[in-house]
Design a protein around this motif. Structure first.
Motif, PDB file in Angstrom:
ATOM      1  N   MET A 245       0.810  -1.179   0.000  1.00 53.65           N
ATOM      2  CA  MET A 245       0.000   0.000   0.000  1.00 53.65           C
ATOM      3  C   MET A 245       0.870   1.266   0.000  1.00 53.65           C
ATOM      4  SD  MET A 245      -3.047   0.787  -0.222  1.00 53.65           S
ATOM      5  CE  MET A 245      -4.622   0.858   0.460  1.00 53.65           C
ATOM      6  N   ALA A 246       2.026   1.169   0.594  1.00 50.80           N
ATOM      7  CA  ALA A 246       2.917   2.317   0.648  1.00 50.80           C
ATOM      8  C   ALA A 246       3.387   2.703  -0.744  1.00 50.80           C
ATOM      9  CB  ALA A 246       4.104   2.025   1.541  1.00 50.80           C
ATOM     10  N   SER A 247       3.571   1.730  -1.632  1.00 48.08           N
ATOM     11  CA  SER A 247       4.050   2.049  -2.974  1.00 48.08           C
ATOM     12  C   SER A 247       2.969   2.785  -3.768  1.00 48.08           C
ATOM     13  CB  SER A 247       4.501   0.796  -3.700  1.00 48.08           C
ATOM     14  OG  SER A 247       3.402  -0.038  -3.971  1.00 48.08           O
ATOM     15  N   PHE A 248       1.698   2.423  -3.578  1.00 49.49           N
ATOM     16  CA  PHE A 248       0.614   3.116  -4.251  1.00 49.49           C
ATOM     17  C   PHE A 248       0.557   4.573  -3.791  1.00 49.49           C
ATOM     18  CE2 PHE A 248      -3.772   4.706  -4.264  1.00 49.49           C
ATOM     19  CZ  PHE A 248      -4.008   4.709  -5.636  1.00 49.49           C
ATOM     20  N   ASN A 249       0.680   4.776  -2.481  1.00 46.15           N
ATOM     21  CA  ASN A 249       0.659   6.135  -1.952  1.00 46.15           C
ATOM     22  C   ASN A 249       1.841   6.946  -2.474  1.00 46.15           C
ATOM     23  OD1 ASN A 249      -1.671   5.668  -0.541  1.00 46.15           O
ATOM     24  ND2 ASN A 249      -0.637   5.183   1.397  1.00 46.15           N
ATOM     25  N   THR A 250       2.985   6.334  -2.617  1.00 48.87           N
ATOM     26  CA  THR A 250       4.171   7.015  -3.136  1.00 48.87           C
ATOM     27  C   THR A 250       3.952   7.431  -4.597  1.00 48.87           C
ATOM     28  OG1 THR A 250       5.574   5.689  -1.678  1.00 48.87           O
ATOM     29  CG2 THR A 250       6.662   6.825  -3.496  1.00 48.87           C
ATOM     30  N   VAL A 251       3.435   6.513  -5.408  1.00 51.29           N
ATOM     31  CA  VAL A 251       3.170   6.796  -6.821  1.00 51.29           C
ATOM     32  C   VAL A 251       2.110   7.888  -6.946  1.00 51.29           C
ATOM     33  CG1 VAL A 251       2.260   5.835  -8.973  1.00 51.29           C
ATOM     34  CG2 VAL A 251       3.878   4.519  -7.611  1.00 51.29           C
ATOM     35  N   ALA A 252       1.040   7.789  -6.194  1.00 50.00           N
ATOM     36  CA  ALA A 252      -0.021   8.784  -6.247  1.00 50.00           C
ATOM     37  C   ALA A 252       0.499  10.148  -5.792  1.00 50.00           C
ATOM     38  CB  ALA A 252      -1.204   8.350  -5.396  1.00 50.00           C
ATOM     39  N   GLY A 253       1.330  10.172  -4.784  1.00 53.85           N
ATOM     40  CA  GLY A 253       1.909  11.429  -4.290  1.00 53.85           C
ATOM     41  C   GLY A 253       2.811  12.062  -5.338  1.00 53.85           C
ATOM     42  N   CYS A 254       3.625  11.232  -5.997  1.00 56.08           N
ATOM     43  CA  CYS A 254       4.504  11.749  -7.059  1.00 56.08           C
ATOM     44  C   CYS A 254       3.681  12.318  -8.209  1.00 56.08           C
ATOM     45  CB  CYS A 254       5.435  10.650  -7.560  1.00 56.08           C
ATOM     46  SG  CYS A 254       6.733  10.236  -6.392  1.00 56.08           S
ATOM     47  N   PHE A 255       2.606  11.631  -8.577  1.00 54.74           N
ATOM     48  CA  PHE A 255       1.748  12.085  -9.669  1.00 54.74           C
ATOM     49  C   PHE A 255       1.112  13.427  -9.316  1.00 54.74           C
ATOM     50  CE2 PHE A 255      -2.467  12.350 -11.606  1.00 54.74           C
ATOM     51  CZ  PHE A 255      -2.112  12.355 -12.949  1.00 54.74           C
ATOM     52  N   LEU A 256       0.555  13.520  -8.109  1.00 49.74           N
ATOM     53  CA  LEU A 256      -0.084  14.767  -7.694  1.00 49.74           C
ATOM     54  C   LEU A 256       0.940  15.904  -7.587  1.00 49.74           C
ATOM     55  CD1 LEU A 256      -2.665  13.458  -5.066  1.00 49.74           C
ATOM     56  CD2 LEU A 256      -3.129  14.357  -7.357  1.00 49.74           C
ATOM     57  N   ALA A 257       2.119  15.611  -7.077  1.00 46.26           N
ATOM     58  CA  ALA A 257       3.162  16.639  -6.959  1.00 46.26           C
ATOM     59  C   ALA A 257       3.585  17.119  -8.347  1.00 46.26           C
ATOM     60  CB  ALA A 257       4.355  16.090  -6.178  1.00 46.26           C
ATOM     61  N   SER A 258       3.705  16.194  -9.300  1.00 44.76           N
ATOM     62  CA  SER A 258       4.086  16.569 -10.674  1.00 44.76           C
ATOM     63  C   SER A 258       3.005  17.428 -11.316  1.00 44.76           C
ATOM     64  CB  SER A 258       4.312  15.314 -11.526  1.00 44.76           C
ATOM     65  OG  SER A 258       5.371  14.557 -11.025  1.00 44.76           O
ATOM     66  N   ALA A 259       1.755  17.077 -11.118  1.00 44.15           N
ATOM     67  CA  ALA A 259       0.655  17.850 -11.687  1.00 44.15           C
ATOM     68  C   ALA A 259       0.626  19.246 -11.076  1.00 44.15           C
ATOM     69  CB  ALA A 259      -0.672  17.124 -11.455  1.00 44.15           C
ATOM     70  N   LEU A 260       0.814  19.335  -9.763  1.00 49.81           N
ATOM     71  CA  LEU A 260       0.843  20.626  -9.088  1.00 49.81           C
ATOM     72  C   LEU A 260       2.007  21.473  -9.591  1.00 49.81           C
ATOM     73  CD1 LEU A 260      -0.344  22.472  -6.880  1.00 49.81           C
ATOM     74  CD2 LEU A 260       1.210  21.354  -5.269  1.00 49.81           C
ATOM     75  N   PHE A 261       3.185  20.859  -9.762  1.00 50.83           N
ATOM     76  CA  PHE A 261       4.367  21.559 -10.262  1.00 50.83           C
ATOM     77  C   PHE A 261       4.119  22.098 -11.677  1.00 50.83           C
ATOM     78  CE2 PHE A 261       8.453  21.486 -12.566  1.00 50.83           C
ATOM     79  CZ  PHE A 261       9.145  22.425 -11.816  1.00 50.83           C
ATOM     80  N   ALA A 262       3.530  21.294 -12.557  1.00 50.91           N
ATOM     81  CA  ALA A 262       3.239  21.716 -13.933  1.00 50.91           C
ATOM     82  C   ALA A 262       2.252  22.879 -13.925  1.00 50.91           C
ATOM     83  CB  ALA A 262       2.696  20.548 -14.742  1.00 50.91           C
ATOM     84  N   MET A 263       1.277  22.830 -13.072  1.00 48.83           N
ATOM     85  CA  MET A 263       0.282  23.891 -13.005  1.00 48.83           C
ATOM     86  C   MET A 263       0.933  25.197 -12.526  1.00 48.83           C
ATOM     87  SD  MET A 263      -3.466  23.869 -11.144  1.00 48.83           S
ATOM     88  CE  MET A 263      -2.808  23.759  -9.506  1.00 48.83           C
ATOM     89  N   VAL A 264       1.789  25.111 -11.512  1.00 49.37           N
ATOM     90  CA  VAL A 264       2.469  26.303 -10.988  1.00 49.37           C
ATOM     91  C   VAL A 264       3.396  26.893 -12.052  1.00 49.37           C
ATOM     92  CG1 VAL A 264       4.161  27.113  -9.281  1.00 49.37           C
ATOM     93  CG2 VAL A 264       2.261  25.658  -8.563  1.00 49.37           C
ATOM     94  N   VAL A 265       4.154  26.053 -12.760  1.00 50.82           N
ATOM     95  CA  VAL A 265       5.052  26.530 -13.817  1.00 50.82           C
ATOM     96  C   VAL A 265       4.246  27.216 -14.920  1.00 50.82           C
ATOM     97  CG1 VAL A 265       6.605  25.774 -15.669  1.00 50.82           C
ATOM     98  CG2 VAL A 265       6.918  24.914 -13.357  1.00 50.82           C
ATOM     99  N   GLY A 266       3.113  26.666 -15.300  1.00 52.04           N
ATOM    100  CA  GLY A 266       2.260  27.273 -16.316  1.00 52.04           C
ATOM    101  C   GLY A 266       1.767  28.645 -15.898  1.00 52.04           C
ATOM    102  N   LYS A 267       1.315  28.765 -14.641  1.00 50.48           N
ATOM    103  CA  LYS A 267       0.803  30.049 -14.147  1.00 50.48           C
ATOM    104  C   LYS A 267       1.921  31.092 -14.085  1.00 50.48           C
ATOM    105  CE  LYS A 267      -3.488  28.955 -13.204  1.00 50.48           C
ATOM    106  NZ  LYS A 267      -4.613  29.588 -13.852  1.00 50.48           N
TER     107      LYS A 267
END
Length: 175
Positions: free
Chosen positions: A1-23
């Motif tokens: 379960m920890a690996s799923f949370n790690t992958v999901a966290g990385c995905f959300l962090a990447s999406a947030l980073f892309a959104m901030v860079v775009g703005k």
């Protein structure tokens, strides 16, 4: 379960980073609409556009007397041979065969599809016409298919014209 949370966290962090860079990039770079179109498109047919006056050039005749035919041949091979041939009975390429050009009726090479602008020009190819065409094709015949920027040096044009004159069974006299 920890690996799923790690992958999901990385995905959300990447999406947030892309959104901030775009703005941030949108805030730093602002676009301005053009006041007028960058490329003007004419509604006039090529026949009307081809009537534009050619640039004033000094007569090429005096330069032809001292022209270097070998230099003209070399220039032709460097700059013209990609699109034109000069062999008697040679094929047309992107441009028409140039054998027997001087004195030939404009837009008359068999098997070549000329622009309507060149067809409407009329007359025969004179030394002066060839000089203007080599100098700036689009200025001489608006709407021509010839996509060559032109040759500025007068003596280079004279050398090429003198070479083209020799590509003829009966070279016409010099002016």
């Amino acid at each position: 379960m920890a690996s799923f949370n790690t992958v999901a966290g990385c995905f959300l962090a990447s999406a947030l980073f892309a959104m901030v860079v775009g703005k941030v990039s949108n805030a730093l770079v602002s676009t301005h609409p053009l006041e007028k179109p960058a490329i003007a498109v004419s509604d006039a047919p090529p026949e009307t556009a081809s009537a534009a006056p050619a640039a004033e050039l000094p007569p090429i005749g005096p330069k032809l007397k001292d022209a270097n035919i070998e230099h003209g041949k070399a220039l032709f091979q460097q700059q013209c041979f990609t699109c034109h041939t000069v062999d008697k009975g040679g094929p047309n390429k992107v441009g028409p065969n140039q054998w027997d050009l001087v004195g030939r009726k404009k837009a008359s090479e068999a098997g070549f599809s000329y622009s309507s602008a060149l067809q409407s020009k009329g007359g025969e190819w004179t030394y002066e016409d060839i000089n203007h065409m080599i100098f700036k094709p689009q200025a001489y015949i608006r709407g021509t298919k010839m996509a060559y920027a032109g040759m500025a040096k007068e003596q280079d044009r004279a050398d090429i014209i003198a070479y083209l004159r020799t590509m003829n069974d009966k070279p016409p006299p010099l002016p």
